[in-house]
Design a protein around this motif. Structure first.
Motif, mmCIF file in Angstrom:
data_model
loop_
_atom_site.group_PDB
_atom_site.id
_atom_site.type_symbol
_atom_site.label_atom_id
_atom_site.label_comp_id
_atom_site.label_asym_id
_atom_site.label_seq_id
_atom_site.Cartn_x
_atom_site.Cartn_y
_atom_site.Cartn_z
ATOM 1 N N PHE A 69 0.830 -1.204 0.000
ATOM 2 C CA PHE A 69 0.000 0.000 0.000
ATOM 3 C C PHE A 69 0.862 1.250 0.000
ATOM 4 N N THR A 70 1.953 1.218 0.745
ATOM 5 C CA THR A 70 2.889 2.343 0.745
ATOM 6 C C THR A 70 3.441 2.567 -0.659
ATOM 7 N N LEU A 71 3.802 1.478 -1.331
ATOM 8 C CA LEU A 71 4.354 1.584 -2.685
ATOM 9 C C LEU A 71 3.306 2.077 -3.682
ATOM 10 N N GLU A 92 11.153 6.213 -11.527
ATOM 11 C CA GLU A 92 11.382 7.094 -10.376
ATOM 12 C C GLU A 92 11.075 6.384 -9.061
ATOM 13 N N LEU A 93 9.992 5.595 -9.038
ATOM 14 C CA LEU A 93 9.667 4.821 -7.837
ATOM 15 C C LEU A 93 10.767 3.802 -7.548
ATOM 16 N N ALA A 94 11.231 3.101 -8.575
ATOM 17 C CA ALA A 94 12.280 2.094 -8.386
ATOM 18 C C ALA A 94 13.559 2.715 -7.837
ATOM 19 N N LYS A 95 13.907 3.904 -8.315
ATOM 20 C CA LYS A 95 15.089 4.608 -7.788
ATOM 21 C C LYS A 95 14.923 4.873 -6.295
ATOM 22 N N ASP A 96 13.767 5.428 -5.937
ATOM 23 C CA ASP A 96 13.507 5.728 -4.523
ATOM 24 C C ASP A 96 13.496 4.445 -3.692
ATOM 25 N N LYS A 101 16.242 5.018 2.617
ATOM 26 C CA LYS A 101 16.473 4.170 3.797
ATOM 27 C C LYS A 101 15.190 3.482 4.272
ATOM 28 N N TYR A 102 14.073 4.190 4.273
ATOM 29 C CA TYR A 102 12.791 3.619 4.696
ATOM 30 C C TYR A 102 12.240 2.648 3.645
ATOM 31 N N LEU A 103 12.176 3.103 2.408
ATOM 32 C CA LEU A 103 11.581 2.280 1.344
ATOM 33 C C LEU A 103 12.377 1.007 1.080
ATOM 34 N N ARG A 104 13.684 1.070 1.267
ATOM 35 C CA ARG A 104 14.556 -0.069 0.990
ATOM 36 C C ARG A 104 14.155 -1.307 1.795
ATOM 37 N N ASN A 105 13.508 -1.101 2.938
ATOM 38 C CA ASN A 105 13.101 -2.217 3.791
ATOM 39 C C ASN A 105 11.727 -2.789 3.444
ATOM 40 N N THR A 122 10.484 -4.145 -8.636
ATOM 41 C CA THR A 122 11.056 -4.811 -7.473
ATOM 42 C C THR A 122 11.845 -3.827 -6.628
ATOM 43 N N GLY A 123 12.097 -4.205 -5.385
ATOM 44 C CA GLY A 123 12.882 -3.394 -4.473
ATOM 45 C C GLY A 123 14.358 -3.353 -4.807
ATOM 46 N N ASN A 124 14.793 -4.161 -5.763
ATOM 47 C CA ASN A 124 16.185 -4.130 -6.203
ATOM 48 C C ASN A 124 16.417 -3.029 -7.227
ATOM 49 N N GLY A 125 15.365 -2.289 -7.547
ATOM 50 C CA GLY A 125 15.487 -1.228 -8.546
ATOM 51 C C GLY A 125 15.124 -1.695 -9.940
ATOM 52 N N ASP A 126 14.566 -2.892 -10.051
ATOM 53 C CA ASP A 126 14.204 -3.432 -11.362
ATOM 54 C C ASP A 126 12.886 -2.855 -11.841
ATOM 55 N N VAL A 127 12.859 -2.489 -13.112
ATOM 56 C CA VAL A 127 11.648 -2.116 -13.828
ATOM 57 C C VAL A 127 11.688 -2.973 -15.086
ATOM 58 N N LEU A 128 10.952 -4.069 -15.068
ATOM 59 C CA LEU A 128 11.050 -5.064 -16.129
ATOM 60 C C LEU A 128 9.789 -5.090 -16.975
ATOM 61 N N GLU A 129 9.963 -5.031 -18.279
ATOM 62 C CA GLU A 129 8.844 -5.170 -19.202
ATOM 63 C C GLU A 129 8.859 -6.613 -19.673
ATOM 64 N N PRO A 130 7.838 -7.398 -19.314
ATOM 65 C CA PRO A 130 7.875 -8.825 -19.610
ATOM 66 C C PRO A 130 7.822 -9.123 -21.108
#
Length: 185
Positions: A69-71, A92-96, A101-105, A122-130
């Motif tokens: 929900f936060t995301l 931009e969301l993936a970068k953040d 520090k908060y979002l990384r968790n 994903t939280g690893n910074g991935d933005v993947l187009e399948p």
């Protein structure tokens, strides 16, 4: 997540299946409703697929509900700032997500889509187009993905593919049920 314990030793809410299918000018995201804690079903009818912002983007999540929900909230803000451009907002969301520090968790995965694009975030910074317009995440994701890929050659309707793939995942994955929510663009 296959381990019901987090790195902090606390029991995690876990398991779900989310699938996205883009075909024939239609994009569908479907997800089950089961929320599990360990080997107990805590809620059978959670809504893990929803419309975002002005309704022109749909998304589904796997992982911790509060984190997702936060995301979703953050993605809505990024969509506003990017004037509705999903790819730009997602990057931009993936970068953040990766650097804050908060979002990384936050522990969640997302599939998001608009009329043109479908992405896995994903939280690893991935933005993947399948590839081939089919994506799946969560504990039953591989089952749903396999079923959808098999159906893709024989079925023209994106929603039919998504619903059948969810049915297969629900029959095989104990952390997935058959109470499916579907959103279409």
């Amino acid at each position: 997540m296959t381990d019901p314990h987090s790195s902090h030793g606390l029991v995690q809410w876990h398991g779900t299946t989310i699938i996205g299918v883009k075909k024939g000018g239609k994009t569908v995201i479907a997800g089950d409703g089961q929320v599990s804690m360990g080997n107990t079903v805590m809620k059978p009818n959670a809504r893990k697929v929803r419309r975002i912002g002005d309704g022109s983007v749909i998304g589904g999540f796997a992982g911790a509900t509060a984190d997702a929900f936060t995301l979703f909230e953050r993605l809505e803000k990024k969509l506003e700032a990017a004037r509705g451009q999903l790819m730009r907002a997602a990057v931009e969301l993936a970068k953040d997500w990766r650097t804050d520090k908060y979002l990384r968790n936050l522990e969640a995965l997302m599939i998001v889509a608009d009329k043109d694009t479908m992405l896995i975030l994903t939280g690893n910074g991935d933005v993947l187009e399948p590839e081939h317009g089919i994506a799946a995440i969560g504990s039953g994701g591989n089952y749903a993905l396999s079923a959808a890929k098999a159906l893709d050659a024989y079925e023209e309707d994106a929603e039919t593919i998504a619903r059948h793939a969810m049915q297969v995942a629900a029959e095989v994955c104990v952390f997935t049920n058959d109470r499916v929510t579907v959103e279409t663009i």
